[in-house]
Design an enzyme around this catalytic site. Structure first.
Site, short mmCIF file in Angstrom:
data_model
loop_
_atom_site.label_atom_id
_atom_site.label_comp_id
_atom_site.label_asym_id
_atom_site.label_seq_id
_atom_site.Cartn_x
_atom_site.Cartn_y
_atom_site.Cartn_z
N TYR A 1 125.06 31.59 125.36
CA TYR A 1 126.08 30.82 124.60
C TYR A 1 126.77 31.77 123.73
CZ TYR A 1 123.56 26.55 126.09
OH TYR A 1 122.93 25.62 126.72
N HIS B 1 116.66 30.26 131.81
CA HIS B 1 117.97 29.08 131.83
C HIS B 1 118.24 28.57 132.83
CE1 HIS B 1 121.94 28.64 129.31
NE2 HIS B 1 121.75 27.50 130.10
N1 NAP Z 1 119.78 24.21 129.91
C1 NAP Z 1 121.42 24.03 130.18
O1 NAP Z 1 121.49 24.58 131.21
C2 NAP Z 1 122.05 23.30 129.40
C3 NAP Z 1 123.32 22.80 130.12
C4 NAP Z 1 124.37 22.07 129.30
C5 NAP Z 1 124.00 21.81 127.71
N2 NAP Z 1 122.55 22.23 127.41
C6 NAP Z 1 122.43 22.08 125.97
O2 NAP Z 1 122.50 20.63 125.75
C7 NAP Z 1 123.50 20.52 124.51
C8 NAP Z 1 124.01 19.12 124.76
O3 NAP Z 1 125.00 19.18 125.94
P1 NAP Z 1 126.36 19.07 126.05
O4 NAP Z 1 126.95 20.00 124.78
O5 NAP Z 1 126.87 19.87 127.28
O6 NAP Z 1 126.77 17.47 126.19
P2 NAP Z 1 126.67 16.22 125.23
O7 NAP Z 1 126.01 16.55 123.94
O8 NAP Z 1 126.20 15.31 126.01
O9 NAP Z 1 128.31 15.95 124.66
C9 NAP Z 1 128.76 16.82 123.92
C10 NAP Z 1 130.17 16.25 123.83
O10 NAP Z 1 130.49 15.00 123.28
C11 NAP Z 1 131.14 14.89 122.10
N3 NAP Z 1 130.37 14.19 121.07
C12 NAP Z 1 129.22 14.63 120.39
N4 NAP Z 1 128.74 13.55 119.55
C13 NAP Z 1 129.71 12.52 119.79
C14 NAP Z 1 129.95 11.24 119.35
N5 NAP Z 1 129.06 10.77 118.35
N6 NAP Z 1 130.83 10.60 119.59
C15 NAP Z 1 131.66 11.05 120.69
N7 NAP Z 1 131.89 12.08 121.02
C16 NAP Z 1 130.66 12.95 120.73
C17 NAP Z 1 131.27 16.38 121.66
O11 NAP Z 1 132.55 16.69 121.08
P3 NAP Z 1 132.70 17.43 119.68
O12 NAP Z 1 132.00 18.41 119.75
O13 NAP Z 1 134.32 17.64 119.50
O14 NAP Z 1 132.10 16.29 118.60
C18 NAP Z 1 131.24 17.24 122.97
O15 NAP Z 1 132.52 17.30 123.74
C19 NAP Z 1 124.23 21.93 124.76
O16 NAP Z 1 125.07 21.77 123.58
C20 NAP Z 1 123.42 22.77 124.91
O17 NAP Z 1 122.47 23.29 123.66
C21 NAP Z 1 122.12 23.13 128.15
#
Ligand code: NAP
Length: 271
Positions: free
Chosen positions: A47, A105
């Site tokens: 990241y 990862h």
């Molecule tokens: N291990 C892996 O391969 C892997 C892969 C993907 C993700 N991850 C981890 O999992 C975490 C979460 O996954 P993700 O970030 O991909 O997806 P997520 O948390 O499901 O969704 C994030 C998205 O939703 C929006 N959002 C967040 N809260 C909201 C709310 N209350 N209302 C409306 N929209 C909202 C955010 O926009 P804004 O930021 O503009 O609010 C962003 O665009 C990552 O940050 C990372 O740490 C790990």
């Protein structure tokens, strides 16, 4: 906050994700998240924000031992001792002398799994890594990894539109944590009529219902990411209501095998 007890360790079930949260936004997000009560932070070498996570952690004033800090070794750092040397670099950036959990990862079929896992196991003996886990590992690879070292967690995509029954059963068998990434399906849950209906009964949004559904499950953690302070607050407001068994089941029934993260070099998911 709900905590799950995994292998005798209390893990805060709701964490703060930091993917696509670079630079100052990351520093500010982590500092704010800790300020409003989050105690579980998820980052990764890939990241490119570990130094900002570290800075946010420092500035928050929250004691290091009160935070469950997770990072991930990039698959390009699996060969030989690279998992250990790159973890040392992660710790330097994070400004801490240990991570609570270090994950591989993604699977990397070009490097024997023993190499990164044994390197992390050495760090675990030194105290630099409290627990070792994997991410994006399908069931057979989790079994292989668990035969090499003691595993604490598998972090995978999990939300109402993508069930993870096999991996959750496996996590329970091994007394492991299952961390749900993309827990709100990157915003897809926002307009869901079923989630909206359930939310209306509890005066909660579809996002809050989804996060509650996840953390209410045994040994499941969720790590929503948001760049926006108000959303970080909203996402944390899931501990003052409870879903009934019928409501939980109605959300399980939303599964439609909708996988959002499926890169060409990713594993066979074995489904
Ligand atoms: N291990 C892996 O391969 C892997 C892969 C993907 C993700 N991850 C981890 O999992 C975490 C979460 O996954 P993700 O970030 O991909 O997806 P997520 O948390 O499901 O969704 C994030 C998205 O939703 C929006 N959002 C967040 N809260 C909201 C709310 N209350 N209302 C409306 N929209 C909202 C955010 O926009 P804004 O930021 O503009 O609010 C962003 O665009 C990552 O940050 C990372 O740490 C790990």
């Amino acid at each position: 906050m709900i905590h799950h007890t995994v292998q005798g360790v209390n893990v805060p079930a709701l964490g703060f994700g930091t993917f696509r949260l670079p630079g100052e936004d990351c520093r500010e997000g982590v500092e704010h998240a800790l300020g409003i009560g989050y105690r579980h932070i998820d980052t990764a070498q890939g990241y490119n924000n570990e130094e900002y996570v570290g800075e946010g952690l420092k500035r928050s004033g929250v004691a290091r031992e009160d935070v469950f800090l997770v990072s991930k070794v990039a698959p390009t750092n699996f060969a030989g001792d690279a998992a250990a040397t790159s973890t040392a670099e992660s710790l330097r950036k994070l400004r801490t002398d240990y991570v609570d959990l270090m994950l591989l990862h993604w699977p990397n079929p070009s490097v024997p799994l023993e190499q990164p896992l044994q390197a992390l196991a050495r760090l675990q003996r030194d105290g630099a890594v409290r627990h070792i886990g994997v991410s994006n590992f399908p069931p057979s690879l989790v079994e292989r990894a668990a035969g090499i070292t003691h595993l604490f967690c598998n972090q995978v995509e999990y939300h109402p539109y993508l069930s993870q029954t096999a991996l959750i059963d496996q996590a329970h068998e091994h007394d492991m944590l299952l961390t749900a990434y993309c827990p709100i399906a990157r915003g897809k849950v926002l307009d869901d009529p079923v989630l909206r209906d359930i939310g209306a009964r509890h005066a909660k949004t579809p996002t809050q219902v989804t996060l509650r559904w996840l953390v209410q499950q045994d040994a499941v953690a969720a790590i929503p990411k948001s760049k926006q302070a108000q959303r970080r607050l909203d996402n944390f407001a899931v501990f003052d209501f409870e879903l009934s068994p019928e409501e939980m089941d109605a959300i399980f029934a939303l599964d439609r095998e909708d996988r959002l993260v499926d890169p060409a070099e990713g594993p066979d998911w074995e489904r």
